[in-house]
Design an enzyme around this catalytic site. Structure first.
Site, PDB file in Angstrom:
ATOM      1  N   SER A  52      -9.463  -0.876   7.631  1.00  0.00           N
ATOM      2  CA  SER A  52      -9.149  -0.618   6.158  1.00  0.00           C
ATOM      3  C   SER A  52      -8.252  -2.026   5.465  1.00  0.00           C
ATOM      4  O   SER A  52      -8.217  -1.865   4.241  1.00  0.00           O
ATOM      5  CB  SER A  52      -8.012   0.593   6.123  1.00  0.00           C
ATOM      6  N   SER A  97      -9.750   1.414   3.175  1.00  0.00           N
ATOM      7  CA  SER A  97      -8.717   2.162   2.407  1.00  0.00           C
ATOM      8  C   SER A  97      -7.819   1.428   1.647  1.00  0.00           C
ATOM      9  O   SER A  97      -7.336   1.779   0.596  1.00  0.00           O
ATOM     10  CB  SER A  97      -8.182   3.475   3.111  1.00  0.00           C
ATOM     11  N   LYS A 148       0.878  -1.380  -0.011  1.00  0.00           N
ATOM     12  CA  LYS A 148       0.219   0.076   0.023  1.00  0.00           C
ATOM     13  C   LYS A 148       0.912   1.451   0.093  1.00  0.00           C
ATOM     14  O   LYS A 148       1.958   1.204   0.590  1.00  0.00           O
ATOM     15  CB  LYS A 148      -0.871   0.086   1.288  1.00  0.00           C
TER      16      LYS A 148
HETATM   17  N1  GLN Z   1     -12.949   4.182   7.388  1.00  0.00           N
HETATM   18  C1  GLN Z   1     -11.750   4.175   8.445  1.00  0.00           C
HETATM   19  C2  GLN Z   1     -11.417   5.699   8.608  1.00  0.00           C
HETATM   20  O1  GLN Z   1     -11.778   6.231   7.673  1.00  0.00           O
HETATM   21  C3  GLN Z   1     -10.820   3.325   8.069  1.00  0.00           C
HETATM   22  C4  GLN Z   1      -9.313   3.737   8.339  1.00  0.00           C
HETATM   23  C5  GLN Z   1      -8.214   2.769   8.171  1.00  0.00           C
HETATM   24  O2  GLN Z   1      -8.397   1.985   8.767  1.00  0.00           O
HETATM   25  N2  GLN Z   1      -7.199   3.309   7.703  1.00  0.00           N
HETATM   26  O3  GLN Z   1     -11.062   6.201   9.341  1.00  0.00           O
END
Ligand code: GLN
EC number: 6.3.5.7
Length: 527
Positions: A195, A171, A76
């Site tokens: 995420s 994400s 990532k």
């Molecule tokens: N949806 C979560 C957020 O926006 C996920 C964040 C993550 O795990 N990086 O905070």
């Protein structure tokens, strides 16, 4: 070859059925053919080929480095990679080339893994769709699968198929799409509120969030330091365990890692679940849960029960406060973390030079998207002197209560909790963007973020296809640092459910030179 498990492909490399360079080239050409998925931000072709050549030399000498030698992986784009651009899908970091590798990246490379590229994400990993990054949204490979297309044909009446593609979740959607479309064998994601697990569920793969402190965060560009964990995306549970074995262990550069030296995680094959106690948290049965996911959840519970496990309803009484608590803590840490991007120390700098303040403001406006700016603003509000006790301190107290809920349940004899990962299967992009990032995250993180606040290990395992022909995942949550036990249970479950292999008809038509169609169709994750 591309659909094989890590163990199988590693054996094939050892036996010389394929060389690391050939394997790397196969993945590279598939990455190029599937460019429209937008899974990769950077394709590190030269680096990958060089690494594959080195690996090939080792295999020729009979000195391969280990389980990942010659295996294509993706990372990532919020993990620092030496000499390879690392953007966090943000204008702020475009063009940034780190001088060092994140510890997890280094560990992969030390095992001989071949880095294919950096994957797409929501800007700074803030989101649950992989739709909010500066490089555009990631498309879910299942949008092009035979399974989904056939179901759609029956329903759609001349609608434009191409505008109906689905989101990957996020994400870490780029990593999930990369693994799901067979362009690499494993990928790193990050998991702060879900995420890794969320896109894994939507893309029909395994998404594992290790216990906080088991895997180093050094070089992972932080979102919420007290919750961030590098995540692992693979096509089966055994592969996740193999990668965990490579990544886990103390890192002097991350003081929150445990002292235990890392060791390989070999999962035994459970045959008897009768000594297991599975907890079903009743608060996770929310009205927004789709009836299909709900039914898969209860079928899974029944499966354990029919095989002799004890399945009991449990209570995590503070669950309803969790999303709000996560929001306060997340934005507060975001506000503090993002302060470093001021145009002087790190990242983008605007041209304005009338005053330092004007330079800061313009730099941050140009560098961050609305989502990031919104979170910084919210976080700074919660951290204001007059709000600090009422928001930040209170949220920390609630976080403790939420963590204690899990401790109490595990102390009462529950080994593993079983929950949904997401409310429903992946939705079309056009539907997803009808709501803003904050509203979306509040819904999409509902089952995942509490685990981050408690530091527990959790894994999403694909269970079945919905009526629409799309993957549904279920989540297993384990005791802190009982990652191996958790994955062992997940492996048993995976074997029972026999989740179908994605049939990438459209991709295959397009990539017939890369995919040997019959082979792919006969690939089973459970071989
Ligand atoms: N949806 C979560 C957020 O926006 C996920 C964040 C993550 O795990 N990086 O905070």
């Amino acid at each position: 070859m591309l659909g094989r498990t890590l163990q199988e492909v590693s054996a094939a490399l050892k036996q010389g059925q394929i060389t690391p360079v050939e394997l790397c080239q196969k993945c590279l050409s598939l990455i190029k053919k599937t460019k429209f998925l937008n899974a990769y931000i950077t394709i590190s072709e030269e680096v990958a080929l060089k690494q594959a050549e080195e690996s090939e030399k080792r295999y020729k000498k009979g000195h391969s480095l280990g389980a990942l030698d010659g295996i294509p992986v993706a990372v990532k784009d919020n993990f620092s990679t030496s000499g390879i651009e690392t953007t966090c899908a943000s204008n702020m970091l475009k063009g940034y080339v780190p001088p060092y590798n994140a510890t997890v990246v280094q560990r992969l490379l030390d095992q001989g893994a071949v880095l294919m590229g950096k994957t797409n994400l929501d800007e700074f990993a803030m989101g649950s769709g992989s739709t909010d990054g500066v490089f555009g949204p990631v498309k879910n490979p299942w949008s092009y699968s035979k399974q989904y297309r056939e179901k759609r044909k029956q329903k759609s009446h001349g609608e434009n198929e191409d505008s109906n593609w689905l989101i990957t979740g996020g994400s870490s959607g780029g990593s999930a799409a990369a693994v799901s479309a067979f362009t690499c064998f494993a990928a790193l994601g990050s998991d702060t509120g879900g995420s890794t697990r969320n896109p894994a569920a939507h893309c029909g793969i395994v998404g594992f969030k290790p216990s906080y402190g088991l895997v180093s965060r050094h070089g992972l560009i932080p979102l919420v330091n007290s919750m961030d964990v590098p995540g692992i995306l693979t096509r089966c549970v055994d592969d996740a365990a193999t990668v965990l074995g490579v990544l886990a262990g103390h890192d002097p550069k991350d003081s929150t890692t445990i002292q235990d030296p890392g060791k390989p995680f070999m999962l035994s094959s459970l045959t008897d679940v009768s000594k297991l106690c599975i907890g079903i948290p009743k608060e996770y049965l929310v009205p927004e849960l789709s009836s299909e996911v709900r039914s898969f959840w209860s079928k899974a519970a029944n499966l354990f029960e029919s095989e002799g496990a004890k399945v009991i309803e449990v209570s995590l009484p503070h669950t309803s406060y969790s999303i709000v608590c996560y929001h306060v803590l997340c934005t507060s840490e975001v506000a503090s973390n993002m302060a470093r991007f001021d145009g002087l120390e790190y990242g983008h700098r605007c041209d304005i030079d009338v005053s330092t303040e004007a330079m800061y403001a313009a730099t941050r406006r140009e560098g961050f998207n609305d989502v990031v700016r919104g979170r910084i603003l919210a976080g700074n509000f919660f951290l204001l002197k007059e709000n600090y006790a009422n928001y930040f301190i209170k949220a920390q107290k609630v976080r403790r209560l939420i963590a204690n809920d899990f401790v109490n349940v595990f102390n009462s004899g529950v080994d593993v909790l079983l929950t949904p990962t997401t409310l429903s299967e992946a939705v079309p992009y056009l539907e997803f963007i009808k709501e803003d990032n904050r509203t979306r995250s509040a819904q999409d993180d509902i089952f995942t973020q509490a685990v981050n606040m408690a530091g527990l290990p959790a894994v999403s395992v694909p269970v079945a296809l919905s009526n629409q022909g799309l993957p549904v995942g279920l989540q297993f949550i384990g005791r802190a640092f009982c990652d191996q036990q958790l994955l062992t249970v997940a492996k048993w479950f995976e074997k029972q459910v026999q989740f179908p292999v994605i049939h990438l008809q459209e991709l295959m038509d397009d990539c017939s030179s890369v995919f040997e169609i019959e082979k792919l169709a006969s690939v089973s994750l459970k071989q």
